[in-house]
Design a protein around this motif. Structure first.
Motif, PDB file in Angstrom:
ATOM      1  N   GLU A   1       0.784  -1.165   0.085  1.00 36.79           N
ATOM      2  CA  GLU A   1       0.034  -0.092  -0.034  1.00 36.79           C
ATOM      3  C   GLU A   1       0.806   1.371  -0.045  1.00 36.79           C
ATOM      4  O   GLU A   1       0.528   2.319  -0.692  1.00 36.79           O
ATOM      5  CB  GLU A   1      -0.892   0.134   1.159  1.00 36.79           C
ATOM      6  N   ALA A   2       1.898   1.272   0.723  1.00 39.24           N
ATOM      7  CA  ALA A   2       3.017   2.364   0.753  1.00 39.24           C
ATOM      8  C   ALA A   2       3.345   2.795  -0.804  1.00 39.24           C
ATOM      9  O   ALA A   2       3.407   3.636  -1.154  1.00 39.24           O
ATOM     10  CB  ALA A   2       4.275   2.235   1.594  1.00 39.24           C
ATOM     11  N   ALA A   3       3.656   1.581  -1.631  1.00 41.10           N
ATOM     12  CA  ALA A   3       3.853   1.758  -2.803  1.00 41.10           C
ATOM     13  C   ALA A   3       2.750   2.392  -3.749  1.00 41.10           C
ATOM     14  O   ALA A   3       2.943   3.293  -4.370  1.00 41.10           O
ATOM     15  CB  ALA A   3       4.543   0.453  -3.589  1.00 41.10           C
ATOM     16  N   PHE A   4       1.592   1.816  -3.627  1.00 40.51           N
ATOM     17  CA  PHE A   4       0.315   2.280  -4.036  1.00 40.51           C
ATOM     18  C   PHE A   4      -0.055   3.810  -3.900  1.00 40.51           C
ATOM     19  O   PHE A   4      -0.335   4.541  -4.571  1.00 40.51           O
ATOM     20  CB  PHE A   4      -1.064   1.395  -3.768  1.00 40.51           C
ATOM     21  N   ALA A   5       0.411   4.282  -2.543  1.00 39.13           N
ATOM     22  CA  ALA A   5       0.219   5.505  -2.159  1.00 39.13           C
ATOM     23  C   ALA A   5       1.176   6.546  -2.930  1.00 39.13           C
ATOM     24  O   ALA A   5       0.760   7.855  -2.720  1.00 39.13           O
ATOM     25  CB  ALA A   5       0.452   5.723  -0.454  1.00 39.13           C
ATOM     26  N   GLN A   6       2.221   6.050  -3.679  1.00 37.68           N
ATOM     27  CA  GLN A   6       2.947   7.156  -4.472  1.00 37.68           C
ATOM     28  C   GLN A   6       2.067   7.267  -5.881  1.00 37.68           C
ATOM     29  O   GLN A   6       2.863   7.820  -6.700  1.00 37.68           O
ATOM     30  CB  GLN A   6       4.259   6.483  -4.686  1.00 37.68           C
ATOM     31  N   HIS A   7       0.987   6.721  -5.883  1.00 38.94           N
ATOM     32  CA  HIS A   7       0.196   6.782  -6.920  1.00 38.94           C
ATOM     33  C   HIS A   7       0.771   6.291  -8.575  1.00 38.94           C
ATOM     34  O   HIS A   7       0.917   7.227  -9.348  1.00 38.94           O
ATOM     35  CB  HIS A   7      -0.403   8.042  -7.379  1.00 38.94           C
ATOM     36  N   PRO A   8       1.210   5.149  -8.412  1.00 37.12           N
ATOM     37  CA  PRO A   8       1.855   4.457  -9.713  1.00 37.12           C
ATOM     38  C   PRO A   8       0.938   4.501 -10.812  1.00 37.12           C
ATOM     39  O   PRO A   8      -0.450   4.404 -10.547  1.00 37.12           O
ATOM     40  CB  PRO A   8       2.191   2.963  -9.315  1.00 37.12           C
ATOM     41  N   LYS A   9       1.198   4.603 -11.962  1.00 36.76           N
ATOM     42  CA  LYS A   9       0.271   4.371 -13.145  1.00 36.76           C
ATOM     43  C   LYS A   9      -0.114   2.916 -13.264  1.00 36.76           C
ATOM     44  O   LYS A   9      -1.291   2.649 -13.698  1.00 36.76           O
ATOM     45  CB  LYS A   9       0.953   5.009 -14.420  1.00 36.76           C
ATOM     46  N   ALA A  10       0.785   2.072 -12.752  1.00 31.42           N
ATOM     47  CA  ALA A  10       0.393   0.478 -13.010  1.00 31.42           C
ATOM     48  C   ALA A  10       1.216  -0.172 -12.124  1.00 31.42           C
ATOM     49  O   ALA A  10       2.323  -0.002 -11.533  1.00 31.42           O
ATOM     50  CB  ALA A  10       0.765  -0.120 -14.342  1.00 31.42           C
ATOM     51  N   LEU A  11       0.741  -1.592 -11.935  1.00 30.45           N
ATOM     52  CA  LEU A  11       1.589  -2.642 -11.195  1.00 30.45           C
ATOM     53  C   LEU A  11       1.757  -3.743 -12.189  1.00 30.45           C
ATOM     54  O   LEU A  11       0.807  -4.102 -12.723  1.00 30.45           O
ATOM     55  CB  LEU A  11       0.695  -3.210  -9.756  1.00 30.45           C
ATOM     56  N   ILE A  12       2.933  -4.064 -12.064  1.00 29.48           N
ATOM     57  CA  ILE A  12       3.237  -5.395 -13.198  1.00 29.48           C
ATOM     58  C   ILE A  12       3.178  -6.724 -12.198  1.00 29.48           C
ATOM     59  O   ILE A  12       3.881  -6.778 -11.002  1.00 29.48           O
ATOM     60  CB  ILE A  12       4.707  -5.177 -13.839  1.00 29.48           C
ATOM     61  N   LEU A  13       2.175  -7.546 -12.737  1.00 23.81           N
ATOM     62  CA  LEU A  13       1.980  -9.026 -11.899  1.00 23.81           C
ATOM     63  C   LEU A  13       2.302  -9.994 -12.767  1.00 23.81           C
ATOM     64  O   LEU A  13       1.737 -10.165 -13.821  1.00 23.81           O
ATOM     65  CB  LEU A  13       0.509  -8.800 -11.742  1.00 23.81           C
ATOM     66  N   CYS A  14       3.359 -10.740 -12.432  1.00 27.25           N
ATOM     67  CA  CYS A  14       3.872 -11.860 -13.164  1.00 27.25           C
ATOM     68  C   CYS A  14       3.258 -13.260 -12.201  1.00 27.25           C
ATOM     69  O   CYS A  14       3.649 -13.465 -11.178  1.00 27.25           O
ATOM     70  CB  CYS A  14       5.208 -12.035 -13.312  1.00 27.25           C
ATOM     71  N   ASN A  15       2.052 -13.841 -12.879  1.00 22.82           N
ATOM     72  CA  ASN A  15       1.480 -14.739 -12.077  1.00 22.82           C
ATOM     73  C   ASN A  15       1.147 -15.896 -13.101  1.00 22.82           C
ATOM     74  O   ASN A  15       0.425 -15.678 -14.033  1.00 22.82           O
ATOM     75  CB  ASN A  15       0.148 -14.292 -11.379  1.00 22.82           C
ATOM     76  N   PRO A  16       1.625 -17.128 -12.717  1.00 23.09           N
ATOM     77  CA  PRO A  16       2.593 -17.706 -11.894  1.00 23.09           C
ATOM     78  C   PRO A  16       3.826 -17.023 -12.227  1.00 23.09           C
ATOM     79  O   PRO A  16       4.213 -16.488 -13.342  1.00 23.09           O
ATOM     80  CB  PRO A  16       2.758 -19.087 -12.122  1.00 23.09           C
ATOM     81  N   SER A  17       4.783 -16.797 -11.098  1.00 27.70           N
ATOM     82  CA  SER A  17       5.971 -15.975 -11.104  1.00 27.70           C
ATOM     83  C   SER A  17       7.263 -16.692 -11.860  1.00 27.70           C
ATOM     84  O   SER A  17       7.724 -17.689 -11.464  1.00 27.70           O
ATOM     85  CB  SER A  17       6.237 -15.444  -9.701  1.00 27.70           C
ATOM     86  N   ASN A  18       7.645 -15.945 -12.507  1.00 26.21           N
ATOM     87  CA  ASN A  18       9.113 -16.089 -13.060  1.00 26.21           C
ATOM     88  C   ASN A  18      10.134 -14.929 -12.285  1.00 26.21           C
ATOM     89  O   ASN A  18       9.892 -13.865 -12.265  1.00 26.21           O
ATOM     90  CB  ASN A  18       9.465 -15.990 -14.355  1.00 26.21           C
ATOM     91  N   PRO A  19      10.800 -15.453 -11.243  1.00 23.93           N
ATOM     92  CA  PRO A  19      11.536 -16.660 -11.413  1.00 23.93           C
ATOM     93  C   PRO A  19      11.206 -17.488 -10.308  1.00 23.93           C
ATOM     94  O   PRO A  19      11.725 -18.634 -10.124  1.00 23.93           O
ATOM     95  CB  PRO A  19      13.179 -16.249 -11.163  1.00 23.93           C
ATOM     96  N   THR A  20      10.491 -17.346  -9.486  1.00 25.72           N
ATOM     97  CA  THR A  20      10.064 -18.038  -8.113  1.00 25.72           C
ATOM     98  C   THR A  20       9.241 -19.378  -8.298  1.00 25.72           C
ATOM     99  O   THR A  20       9.243 -20.048  -7.467  1.00 25.72           O
ATOM    100  CB  THR A  20       9.456 -17.223  -7.073  1.00 25.72           C
ATOM    101  N   GLY A  21       8.351 -19.211  -9.308  1.00 25.55           N
ATOM    102  CA  GLY A  21       7.256 -20.284  -9.257  1.00 25.55           C
ATOM    103  C   GLY A  21       6.100 -19.863  -8.400  1.00 25.55           C
ATOM    104  O   GLY A  21       5.061 -20.629  -8.037  1.00 25.55           O
ATOM    105  N   LYS A  22       5.728 -18.514  -7.778  1.00 23.94           N
ATOM    106  CA  LYS A  22       4.910 -18.610  -6.950  1.00 23.94           C
ATOM    107  C   LYS A  22       3.616 -18.246  -7.478  1.00 23.94           C
ATOM    108  O   LYS A  22       3.612 -17.812  -8.709  1.00 23.94           O
ATOM    109  CB  LYS A  22       5.191 -17.200  -6.302  1.00 23.94           C
ATOM    110  N   VAL A  23       2.469 -18.836  -7.083  1.00 19.73           N
ATOM    111  CA  VAL A  23       1.137 -18.446  -7.669  1.00 19.73           C
ATOM    112  C   VAL A  23       0.391 -17.813  -6.614  1.00 19.73           C
ATOM    113  O   VAL A  23       0.484 -18.144  -5.369  1.00 19.73           O
ATOM    114  CB  VAL A  23       0.226 -20.031  -7.669  1.00 19.73           C
TER     115      VAL A  23
END
Length: 392
Positions: free
Chosen positions: A153-175
């Motif tokens: 939320e602290a990152a979003f509070a900087q009012h970004p234009k976008a968030l990049i979401l890699c799902n499932p994740s490269n490199p971790t394999g996180k879902v």
């Protein structure tokens, strides 16, 4: 002579692709760059042969051949559970690499901010720089790669234009779990940000995990750009067929960006790939089964070798902890591993904003015999590592 562009001074060449060159130099088994050493489905190869003998060899419509977009819309609507208009909500790109770049250039102005989870696929930082955007990094914390909601939320509070979401994740394999995705969705709505969702591993998921398409979450389609490709799902990384799916107002702008980046993806390959897009659901279940087997084979081998790792929930990568070897220069370690042990990996520092040097990434999108050969070579890692190298 005039100076070169300042923005291109800010990043190096791809470490992943560099490790493929290192693997080739030393004849190492390439478990670095994530491409299979097995062929795509026979039906797909037969379709390509038929197309090659036909007359589909000139430009397709810039944003994708109509029959390819129609087949893609039908396939993705089936899995995403939302309607997709092939005429107004799809752009076909030259791989997901271009899809991500086109998405970033479509939504970002210079000096805009973009949230990137760390670790991240190395292209994301370069995409942000080339778009003139500033990355805000939010850590996914090893070993389980969870994020802290307050930090996000602290990152979003900087009012970004976008968030990049890699799902499932490269490199971790996180879902990312449904709860995590709903939290991200709530913040994107609260702070009025886009989400650029890289879902290229959407069909490579391991039980009991399930893939949730971000655009299918309530209220999220209108602010999501879904990026993917056919590369991983159909084992055709060299075909370079990717796509964007987004609301019509975004796609209308993305068409123009794509047109001036690459004009269009290869028309014969689009024609042939329609065959794959029309595979029944059984194909995707079999794909999952194949990768379940490869994951089990490789992880069991790592266990026997007492090499600690985080179990991937999706994709075909595994992060291995090499702390035991006193590794402070993971690139040098991976070069040594390729040269002396004969197995190529990617240094973890290529993916982390944080100073993390004790992790390396292997991939297991290889024939079983290739994975077994790599494990056999890795048996010598402790014997071959000279004492003088420990602490490097």
């Amino acid at each position: 002579m005039p100076s070169l562009s300042e923005r291109t001074e800010q990043f190096t060449d791809s470490v992943i692709r560099r490790m493929t060159r290192v693997a080739n130099q030393y004849g190492a088994i390439n478990l670095s760059q994530g491409f299979p050493d097995f062929d795509p489905p026979d039906e797909l190869k037969a379709a390509l042969k038929k197309v090659a003998e036909g007359s589909v060899h000139q430009y397709a419509v810039t944003w994708g051949a109509q029959n390819f977009r129609q087949a893609l819309a039908e396939k993705q609507a089936r899995f995403m559970g939302i309607p997709i208009d092939p005429e107004t909500q799809i752009v076909v790109t030259c791989g997901s690499t271009e899809a991500m770049m086109a998405a970033m250039m479509t939504v970002c102005n210079p000096q805009d901010k973009v949230i990137v989870f760390s670790p991240f696929y190395e292209n994301y930082a370069a995409d942000a720089i080339l778009s003139g955007a500033e990355p805000i990094y939010v850590p996914l914390k090893p070993p389980h790669f969870h994020f802290d909601a307050n930090e996000l939320e602290a990152a979003f509070a900087q009012h970004p234009k976008a968030l990049i979401l890699c799902n499932p994740s490269n490199p971790t394999g996180k879902v990312f779990s449904p709860d995590e995705l709903r939290l991200i969705a709530g913040l994107a709505e609260k702070y009025d940000s886009f989400v650029i969702a890289d879902e290229v591993y959407e069909h490579i998921i391991y039980e009991p995990y399930r893939h949730t398409y971000f655009a299918a979450l309530p209220g999220m389609f209108e602010r999501t750009i879904s990026c993917s490709s056919l590369s991983k799902t159909y084992s055709i990384t060299g075909w370079r067929l990717g796509y964007l799916i987004a609301p019509a107002y975004i796609i209308e702008r993305a068409k123009k960006v794509h047109d001036f980046l690459t004009v269009g993806a290869a028309s014969p390959l689009q024609e042939a790939a329609v065959t794959a897009l029309r595979f029944e659901n059984g194909y995707y279940k079999q794909l999952q089964k194949i990768y379940e087997e490869k994951r089990s084979l490789f992880l069991e081998g790592l266990k026997r070798l007492n090499l600690p790792f985080t179990v991937p929930q999706g994709a075909y990568y595994v992060m291995v902890d090499v702390s035991e070897f006193g590794c402070t220069d993971d690139l040098r370690f991976c070069e040594w591993l390729a040269r002396e042990v004969g197995v190529a990996a990617v240094p973890g520092s290529a993916f982390f904003r944080e100073d993390i040097r004790h992790l390396i990434r292997f991939h297991f999108a290889k024939k079983n015999e290739t994975l077994e050969a790599a494990l056999n070579r890795l048996e010598s890692i402790r014997h071959k590592l000279p004492q003088t190298a420990r602490g490097w």
